[in-house]
Scaffold this motif. Structure first.
Motif, PDB file in Angstrom:
ATOM      1  N   HIS A 284     -23.841   2.326 -18.400  1.00 33.73           N
ATOM      2  CA  HIS A 284     -24.938   2.626 -19.309  1.00 33.73           C
ATOM      3  C   HIS A 284     -25.027   1.580 -20.419  1.00 33.73           C
ATOM      4  O   HIS A 284     -26.132   1.158 -20.798  1.00 33.73           O
ATOM      5  N   THR A 287     -26.376  -1.572 -18.982  1.00 28.32           N
ATOM      6  CA  THR A 287     -27.819  -1.467 -18.729  1.00 28.32           C
ATOM      7  C   THR A 287     -28.607  -1.687 -20.016  1.00 28.32           C
ATOM      8  O   THR A 287     -29.629  -2.391 -20.022  1.00 28.32           O
ATOM      9  N   GLN A 291     -31.250  -4.708 -20.482  1.00 26.47           N
ATOM     10  CA  GLN A 291     -32.651  -4.408 -20.773  1.00 26.47           C
ATOM     11  C   GLN A 291     -33.152  -5.240 -21.955  1.00 26.47           C
ATOM     12  O   GLN A 291     -34.246  -5.828 -21.905  1.00 26.47           O
ATOM     13  N   LEU A 307     -29.061  -5.978 -13.470  1.00 26.64           N
ATOM     14  CA  LEU A 307     -29.750  -4.839 -14.072  1.00 26.64           C
ATOM     15  C   LEU A 307     -30.316  -3.911 -13.009  1.00 26.64           C
ATOM     16  O   LEU A 307     -30.204  -2.673 -13.104  1.00 26.64           O
ATOM     17  N   CYS A 310     -27.715  -1.868 -11.558  1.00 25.87           N
ATOM     18  CA  CYS A 310     -27.346  -0.771 -12.475  1.00 25.87           C
ATOM     19  C   CYS A 310     -28.304   0.400 -12.309  1.00 25.87           C
ATOM     20  O   CYS A 310     -27.894   1.564 -12.238  1.00 25.87           O
ATOM     21  N   TYR A 311     -29.605   0.111 -12.251  1.00 31.07           N
ATOM     22  CA  TYR A 311     -30.597   1.174 -12.089  1.00 31.07           C
ATOM     23  C   TYR A 311     -30.385   1.934 -10.784  1.00 31.07           C
ATOM     24  O   TYR A 311     -30.453   3.166 -10.734  1.00 31.07           O
ATOM     25  N   LYS A 319     -36.470   4.810 -15.129  1.00 30.44           N
ATOM     26  CA  LYS A 319     -36.199   3.546 -15.817  1.00 30.44           C
ATOM     27  C   LYS A 319     -36.543   2.350 -14.933  1.00 30.44           C
ATOM     28  O   LYS A 319     -37.042   1.333 -15.402  1.00 30.44           O
TER      29      LYS A 319
END
Length: 791
Positions: A284, A287, A291, A307, A310-311, A319
């Motif tokens: 988290h 991320t 971002q 990224l 990560c999502y 997101k």
């Protein structure tokens, strides 16, 4: 603001007892510690330490006896004698294994600066590369601080009298080194530091009067506020944020740490932060950092990949959609192609398709639709709305796959692409797009396993676009021939036969005649073969075809239709039918009748032709020979009568000539033979009996000795006589050379090349009739009998 400027006392060091490792029996310098545990003992440093520094994996100490000590992670203490009296200051560079020191070799205020290269040795000790006095002038003062720039080109020394000395140039060498006093003040200098900002180098000086930053414990916020109030640049602030983040990270406050690291974006290398949060439990925080990195357009392809991963691992679709669904191209802060690859690999096909479609990555869109989702209809629809060049290239790339799964729809799109293609936007054609059409021949391989769709495509192109490439018509002909050859239904086969013949007669195969002929022969399409033979004027092949199939009437028909263009057809027909005497007597008779009527072959050649066939007998040409002999007999009788008549006329002419020589000629003509008016003097008379006005004679005559009326006929007769004489001479010469030569064929070829055997055509010959030698001789005699010579 006043609260920030109030002085407070800070604890800059934490106290901790260090013990030597287990089993280390080496004696440490200094006094022996009191007895204790047998497992370990306290580490004792040398007594009289005056200064310390760190770097390059070791702690560095200087003592009152002039020695410099190194304590690495292994806690194995080593040292060497650097000064004769004492060491007062040390500075270990971080990027180079260079140590700068200040100390004394003799009593009094006379400090020396020494530069040590720790990678080289001089008698077991580090190599001293430079020694120079530390005091800038003659006034005695004490050194209070020392710093060196990492580029080895600057060294600053602070003194208790408030002055600062700067050495420029390579600090490890005496040559090209300059000294400069930068600062003079009333308060001792307690700290020095270099700061590089772009191409500009700053030296920060701290005295007991001012303190230009605070970096310990929980006072980072105070340090930040103070730095901002003093207008510290962004590089300096980034350093505070980084240290603040490191402090929070070490305390386990990862959320707070990542917020501080975010404030360093643009100044701090992102990999420094990313490495701290690669653990799955801190995804988290990673991320959030990534971002912000993308929002500031500072992310590269690797950051985008990280990224998106990560999502996908967080399964945070909201997101993810928020990240990729930007309103305009200017709001995109990542590499689109990289994002498509990552999303496709993670199985987020709808998100990958969204990016590919909105950012015009057509190849990726089609690749996902066709290879991953298998949505062939949607892929074909997407191609249909692309501009012409892209639609053409993608149909060439994916046409076979689409044809295999949705053949009819694919064929329809190809028809439009090769005629008047316009992109299909929201169900309607784009009328503003220019008319474009692809080369239809290039798409034929797409139909390799779809002959029905190929036929529909080829017929459509040949109908709506008559100027289609030749390959379209060649392929259509081959396809129709294949269908005709394999068809079992008689009615369908007849229809295919008519379509194929119609295609051959379209005139599209004039330039590829041989190719069309080979295709028809391969598929045994005889009507097409015969048509092409006739178009190519290959009459011999047509004749041989009918002979092979024993089609007697067709043989006669070919001779009648093309015999004028190729008379040898009748000779071949005669030879062919003669071999089949029992069944073809009527055909032999028909051929002989035509040969006789057209006088195509002498009777002797007819007999010789039949003589070469072992099956031919005399009965085959009996009627022909009888008729020929009868005609020859009739011709002989006519020639004898003509000879008798010529003799009588010759006798009469001789009598007239004798009379002209012996007696006078009386001219009784009363009219001019040219203008038919009454004769008037002066006039001109000829022995042939013609009379003319003198002015008419002078106007029309070519010679004073020739009658204008008789001259044309007399000239023809003379030309014929000369031609006969020339032929007679050539005949005798030819016969003589033929008898005397060892190579008769060469003599005949030579005379053929000279045109000796060509028929001499005179103006008296009829325009189309062929005269026999007897008729030609008779005509000459007739002209001689009726001509008159004038005098």
């Amino acid at each position: 603001m006043a609260a920030y400027l109030q002085w407070r006392r800070f604890v800059f060091f934490d106290k901790e007892l260090v013990k030597e490792p287990l089993g280390n029996d080496g004696a440490a310098p200094g006094p022996t510690p009191a007895s204790g545990s047998t497992a370990s003992k306290f580490l004792c440093l040398p007594s009289g330490i005056t200064v310390c520094d760190s770097g390059r994996g070791s702690l560095v100490f200087g003592d009152m006896e002039g020695q410099i000590w190194f304590l690495p992670r292994s806690l194995q203490l080593t040292g060497f004698q650097a000064y004769k009296l004492r060491v007062t200051h040390l500075y270990q560079l971080k990027q180079h294994n260079i140590l700068a020191s200040v100390g004394e070799d003799e009593e009094g205020i006379n400090p020396l600066v020494k530069i040590w290269n720790l990678e080289k040795r001089d008698g077991g000790n580090p190599l001293c590369t430079r020694i120079f006095p530390a005091i800038p002038g003659t006034e005695p003062t004490v050194v209070s601080c020392l710093t060196v720039h990492e580029n080895l080109n600057f060294m600053a020394i602070g003194f208790t009298d408030g002055s600062v000395k700067l050495n420029k140039g390579d600090i490890t060498r005496d040559r090209h080194s300059k000294t400069q006093i930068l600062h003079k003040g009333n308060y001792p200098v307690t700290g020095l530091a270099f700061r590089q900002a772009g191409k500009t180098t700053h030296l920060f000086v701290v005295t007991t009067e001012n303190v230009q930053m605070l970096f310990k414990k929980n006072l980072f916020e105070m340090a930040i506020n103070l730095a901002k109030s003093q207008h510290l640049d962004s590089d300096g602030l980034a350093q505070i944020f980084m240290q603040y983040g490191d402090h929070l990270y070490s305390k386990g406050n990862h959320d707070g740490a990542v917020q501080q690291y975010i404030r360093t974006i643009g100044k701090l290398e992102p990999s420094y932060v990313i490495r701290k949060f690669l653990d799955a439990q801190r995804i988290h925080n990673l991320t959030a950092y990534l971002q912000t990195l993308h929002r500031q357009s500072l992310a590269n392809a690797d950051h985008t990949t990280l990224l998106l991963n990560c999502y996908t691992k967080l399964k945070d679709s909201s997101k993810l959609e928020e990240f990729i669904k930007t309103k305009s191209e200017s709001e995109v802060h990542f590499d689109v192609e990289t994002a498509i690859k990552v999303l496709r690999q993670a199985g987020y096909y709808s998100h990958a398709l969204y990016l590919a479609e909105n950012h015009a990555h057509h190849e990726w869109y089609l690749k996902i639709q066709l290879e991953d989702i298998k949505n062939y209809q949607e892929a074909l629809r997407y191609i249909g709305k692309l501009p012409f060049e892209q639609a053409e290239s993608n149909m060439k790339r994916y046409g076979k796959i689409l044809m295999h799964h949705i053949p009819e729809q694919t064929t329809q799109l190809l028809k439009g692409l090769c005629t008047d293609y316009r992109p299909n936007l929201e169900g309607r054609a784009d009328k503003e797009a220019p008319d474009c059409r692809a080369n239809s021949e290039e798409f034929i391989p797409i139909f390799a396993n779809n002959p029905r769709e190929l036929k529909a495509f080829l017929e459509h192109m040949s109908e709506v676009q008559p100027d289609s490439p030749q390959g379209i018509y060649d392929t259509l002909l081959e396809l129709r021939l294949q269908n005709w050859a394999h068809e079992k239904d008689p009615q369908v086969k007849e229809k295919l036969h008519a379509e194929t013949i119609s295609l051959l007669k379209s005139g599209r195969f004039c330039d590829v005649f041989d190719k069309a002929l080979v295709l028809c022969q391969m598929h045994d399409f005889q009507d097409g073969v015969l048509y092409l033979y006739e178009q190519g004027k290959l009459f011999q092949q047509i004749m041989h075809y009918h002979m092979q199939h024993e089609q007697y009437r067709q043989v006669i028909a070919v001779c009648e239709r093309h015999g004028e263009q190729d008379p040898s057809l009748w000779e071949q027909a005669l030879s062919y039918f003669a071999r089949k005497e029992e069944d073809c007597k009527e055909y032999v008779a028909a051929v002989l009748k035509h040969i006789e009527n057209k006088n195509l072959m002498p009777p002797l050649l007819v007999v010789q032709t039949l003589a070469h066939n072992s099956t031919a007998t005399l009965s085959v040409i009996r009627d022909y020979l009888v008729q020929k002999l009868q005609k020859q007999s009739q011709q002989i009788a006519q020639d004898e009568l003509r000879v008798q008549r010529y003799r009588e006329e010759t006798t009469h002419i001789r009598q007239e000539i004798q009379e002209l020589k012996a007696s006078p000629k009386i001219f009784q003509k009363t009219k001019c033979s040219i203008c038919n008016s009454a004769l008037e003097l002066p006039s001109v008379h000829f022995l042939c009996g013609h009379s003319f006005h003198q002015h008419c004679f002078e106007s029309y005559s070519e010679s004073d000795a020739d009658c204008p009326t008789c001259l044309p006929e007399n000239r023809k007769v003379m030309d014929m006589i000369r031609a006969q004489e020339q032929k007679r001479d050539l005949h005798d010469q030819f016969q003589h050379q033929l008898k005397c030569s060892n190579d008769s064929f060469s003599v005949i070829a030579d005379y053929f090349g000279r045109g000796v055997f060509n028929k001499l055509t005179l103006l008296t010959d009829p325009p189309t009739a062929r005269l026999t030698p007897s008729l030609e001789a008779g005509l000459q005699r007739d002209l001689l009998m009726h001509s008159r010579r004038g005098t």
